[in-house]
Design a protein around this motif. Structure first.
Motif: not given
Length: 104
Positions: A16-17, A54-59, A95-97
């Motif tokens: 959720c972050k 626009g995804a900030e992360a991938v599971l 996380e995309f970072g």
């Protein structure tokens, strides 16, 4: 709910972050074609498209049962981290970072 189906609702606060999360449901390369970079190309294309959307992360869920190689380690080379250490199907997050497309 993807997390509920895997018995990892405790990951909801972690997920959720992010405003937008992509889920990689399946990548598979036949054993006879492995070792040629096909899986890497598929994963890199997916990650690029997820980022463009626009995804900030991938599971993802790493299927360690039906693979003859260390799939978790393979995903870790791209920056994925195990967030739910299930013996047969660990859930991993990127996380995309942390994105790392140079896996050499």
């Amino acid at each position: 709910n993807w997390l509920e189906e895997r018995g990892c609702l405790h990951l909801i606060p972690l997920v959720c972050k992010y405003n937008r999360v992509s889920i990689l449901s399946s990548i598979y390369v036949d054993e006879e074609h492995r070792g040629r970079g096909m899986g890497s190309s598929l994963l890199e294309e997916f990650l690029e498209e997820a980022g463009l959307c626009g995804a900030e992360a991938v599971l993802l869920e790493a299927d360690t049962v039906n693979n003859s190689f260390d799939l978790v380690r393979w995903y870790e080379r791209y920056g994925f981290q195990v967030v739910y250490p299930h013996k047969d199907y660990p859930v991993m997050l990127l996380e995309f970072g942390e994105l790392n497309l140079s896996t050499e």
